[in-house]
Design a protein around this motif. Structure first.
Motif, PDB file in Angstrom:
ATOM      1  N   THR A  65      -0.053  -2.759   4.470  1.00 54.44           N
ATOM      2  CA  THR A  65      -1.093  -3.652   4.235  1.00 54.44           C
ATOM      3  C   THR A  65      -0.182  -4.716   4.197  1.00 54.44           C
ATOM      4  N   PRO A  66       1.304  -4.484   2.974  1.00 53.90           N
ATOM      5  CA  PRO A  66       1.872  -5.870   2.616  1.00 53.90           C
ATOM      6  C   PRO A  66       2.315  -6.660   4.371  1.00 53.90           C
ATOM      7  N   ALA A  67       2.461  -5.313   4.820  1.00 49.90           N
ATOM      8  CA  ALA A  67       3.638  -5.987   6.172  1.00 49.90           C
ATOM      9  C   ALA A  67       1.811  -6.687   6.964  1.00 49.90           C
ATOM     10  N   LEU A 100       0.791  -4.183  -5.766  1.00 50.64           N
ATOM     11  CA  LEU A 100      -0.799  -3.490  -4.850  1.00 50.64           C
ATOM     12  C   LEU A 100      -0.016  -2.808  -4.906  1.00 50.64           C
ATOM     13  N   CYS A 101       0.720  -2.955  -3.773  1.00 48.90           N
ATOM     14  CA  CYS A 101       0.868  -1.411  -2.760  1.00 48.90           C
ATOM     15  C   CYS A 101       1.407  -0.005  -3.053  1.00 48.90           C
ATOM     16  N   SER A 102       2.211  -0.427  -3.577  1.00 53.58           N
ATOM     17  CA  SER A 102       3.301   0.836  -4.431  1.00 53.58           C
ATOM     18  C   SER A 102       3.102   0.942  -5.696  1.00 53.58           C
ATOM     19  N   VAL A 104      -0.952  -0.228  -7.759  1.00 54.07           N
ATOM     20  CA  VAL A 104      -1.268  -0.248  -8.169  1.00 54.07           C
ATOM     21  C   VAL A 104      -2.542   0.880  -7.070  1.00 54.07           C
ATOM     22  N   HIS A 105      -2.695   0.152  -5.934  1.00 54.26           N
ATOM     23  CA  HIS A 105      -2.744   1.987  -5.202  1.00 54.26           C
ATOM     24  C   HIS A 105      -2.679   2.983  -5.515  1.00 54.26           C
ATOM     25  N   VAL A 106      -1.212   3.099  -5.835  1.00 51.07           N
ATOM     26  CA  VAL A 106      -1.070   4.566  -6.019  1.00 51.07           C
ATOM     27  C   VAL A 106      -1.594   4.841  -7.558  1.00 51.07           C
ATOM     28  N   THR A 112      -9.087  10.223  -6.306  1.00 49.53           N
ATOM     29  CA  THR A 112      -9.380  11.258  -5.232  1.00 49.53           C
ATOM     30  C   THR A 112      -8.843  12.348  -5.076  1.00 49.53           C
ATOM     31  N   ARG A 113      -7.306  11.314  -5.398  1.00 51.06           N
ATOM     32  CA  ARG A 113      -6.414  11.945  -3.873  1.00 51.06           C
ATOM     33  C   ARG A 113      -5.068  13.016  -4.702  1.00 51.06           C
ATOM     34  N   GLY A 114      -5.455  13.221  -5.656  1.00 52.26           N
ATOM     35  CA  GLY A 114      -4.340  13.882  -6.705  1.00 52.26           C
ATOM     36  C   GLY A 114      -4.273  15.039  -5.941  1.00 52.26           C
ATOM     37  N   ILE A 162      -5.820 -12.276  -1.171  1.00 48.00           N
ATOM     38  CA  ILE A 162      -6.860 -11.640  -0.750  1.00 48.00           C
ATOM     39  C   ILE A 162      -7.138 -10.105  -1.004  1.00 48.00           C
ATOM     40  N   TYR A 163      -5.362  -9.619  -1.161  1.00 47.40           N
ATOM     41  CA  TYR A 163      -5.502  -8.029  -1.227  1.00 47.40           C
ATOM     42  C   TYR A 163      -5.622  -8.034  -2.935  1.00 47.40           C
ATOM     43  N   LEU A 164      -5.650  -9.505  -4.077  1.00 52.96           N
ATOM     44  CA  LEU A 164      -5.828  -8.940  -5.595  1.00 52.96           C
ATOM     45  C   LEU A 164      -7.135  -8.264  -5.314  1.00 52.96           C
TER      46      LEU A 164
HETATM   47  N1  GSH Z   1       0.574   2.199   1.163  1.00 52.15           N
HETATM   48  C1  GSH Z   1      -0.564   2.307   2.543  1.00 52.15           C
HETATM   49  C2  GSH Z   1      -1.549   3.003   2.156  1.00 52.15           C
HETATM   50  C3  GSH Z   1      -2.812   3.502   2.970  1.00 52.15           C
HETATM   51  C4  GSH Z   1      -4.123   4.157   2.586  1.00 52.15           C
HETATM   52  O1  GSH Z   1      -3.960   5.430   1.280  1.00 52.15           O
HETATM   53  N2  GSH Z   1      -5.326   4.038   2.849  1.00 52.15           N
HETATM   54  C5  GSH Z   1      -6.294   4.786   2.423  1.00 52.15           C
HETATM   55  C6  GSH Z   1      -6.937   4.035   2.169  1.00 52.15           C
HETATM   56  S1  GSH Z   1      -7.575   3.188   0.800  1.00 52.15           S
HETATM   57  C7  GSH Z   1      -6.203   5.906   3.469  1.00 52.15           C
HETATM   58  O2  GSH Z   1      -5.994   5.529   4.432  1.00 52.15           O
HETATM   59  N3  GSH Z   1      -6.508   7.062   2.672  1.00 52.15           N
HETATM   60  C8  GSH Z   1      -7.251   8.579   3.629  1.00 52.15           C
HETATM   61  C9  GSH Z   1      -6.586   9.754   3.308  1.00 52.15           C
HETATM   62  O3  GSH Z   1      -5.826   9.638   2.035  1.00 52.15           O
HETATM   63  O4  GSH Z   1      -6.898  10.612   4.270  1.00 52.15           O
HETATM   64  C10 GSH Z   1      -1.120   0.722   2.503  1.00 52.15           C
HETATM   65  O5  GSH Z   1      -1.504  -0.524   1.813  1.00 52.15           O
HETATM   66  O6  GSH Z   1      -1.440   0.025   3.859  1.00 52.15           O
END
Ligand code: GSH
Length: 208
Positions: A65-67, A100-102, A104-106, A112-114, A162-164
């Motif tokens: 996303t950041p890129a 946010l990417c590395s 908060v998102h993690v 749900t992705r443990g 937008i990202y926040l």
């Molecule tokens: N670091 C990546 C993370 C991408 C990511 O994890 N996307 C999730 C959706 S929010 C995904 O595609 N998950 C599918 C999966 O885990 O199978 C970014 O920021 O673009």
């Protein structure tokens, strides 16, 4: 013409919204989470990581996303989505987006992705339980340390807003009340009223 691979409810919403703000010439390619299309052989040729977003550009595919957000901002300078002529300010914006990417998102993904990190069901459950605490800590840091106002980076709107906005939208599902963070809550309410945001939300809803 750009093609964004996306899925409803995902972080790819940020790239979708940035394309809309940039008035870019783009099309959407929706993947179906329920059918795990993100891991289909066809899609893995586009993004071997099996994730969205992926942006197909005339030069090749961009992921992360950041890129993608910086690429959209730089290729559409008239939209003024990043401080393109100021190296420090641009790096500072990317530092926020990287957080946010590395981080908060993690933290959110632990809900749900443990199973990306552990196999033990008890450990997966422990990770899930911790999400409200870690997301609260992240947003407390954003509220008190990073958010400058009126926009994330100060006077100028940028892709960081937008990202926040995208990630703030996950808080309720993570059992965190956005009202705990008054600046972030006001920012979210303001952008929620924007016609471009509502258009993109309606497009997502139509395929969800
Ligand atoms: N670091 C990546 C993370 C991408 C990511 O994890 N996307 C999730 C959706 S929010 C995904 O595609 N998950 C599918 C999966 O885990 O199978 C970014 O920021 O673009």
């Amino acid at each position: 013409m750009l093609t964004l691979y996306t899925m409803p409810g995902s972080c790819a919403f940020a790239s979708h919204l940035a394309l809309e703000y940039a008035k870019a010439d783009y099309r959407l390619a929706w993947l179906d989470f329920r059918r795990t299309e993100q891991r289909s052989a066809e899609y893995l040729k586009i993004n071997p990581k099996g994730r969205v977003p992926a942006l197909v550009t005339p030069r090749g595919v961009l992921t992360e996303t950041p890129a993608i957000l910086q690429y959209i901002a730089q290729t559409h300078p008239a939209a003024k989505l990043a401080p393109l002529d100021d190296p420090f300010a641009l790096a500072d914006m990317n530092a926020f987006n990287s957080y946010l990417c590395s981080t908060v998102h993690v933290a959110h993904a632990h809900k749900t992705r443990g199973n990306r990190w552990v196999d033990d069901p008890a450990a997966i459950e422990a990770m899930r339980r911790k999400v409200p605490e870690t997301m609260t800590a992240c947003f407390q840091t954003i509220e008190t340390e990073f958010f400058r106002g009126p926009w994330v980076m100060g006077e100028a709107f940028s892709v960081s807003d937008i990202y926040l906005f995208t990630i703030t939208g996950w808080l309720a599902g993570d059992s965190v009340d956005v009202a705990r963070f008054p600046k972030v809550a006001a920012h979210h309410a303001q952008l929620s009223a924007d016609a471009r945001v509502q258009k993109v939300q309606a497009e997502v809803k139509a395929v969800a």
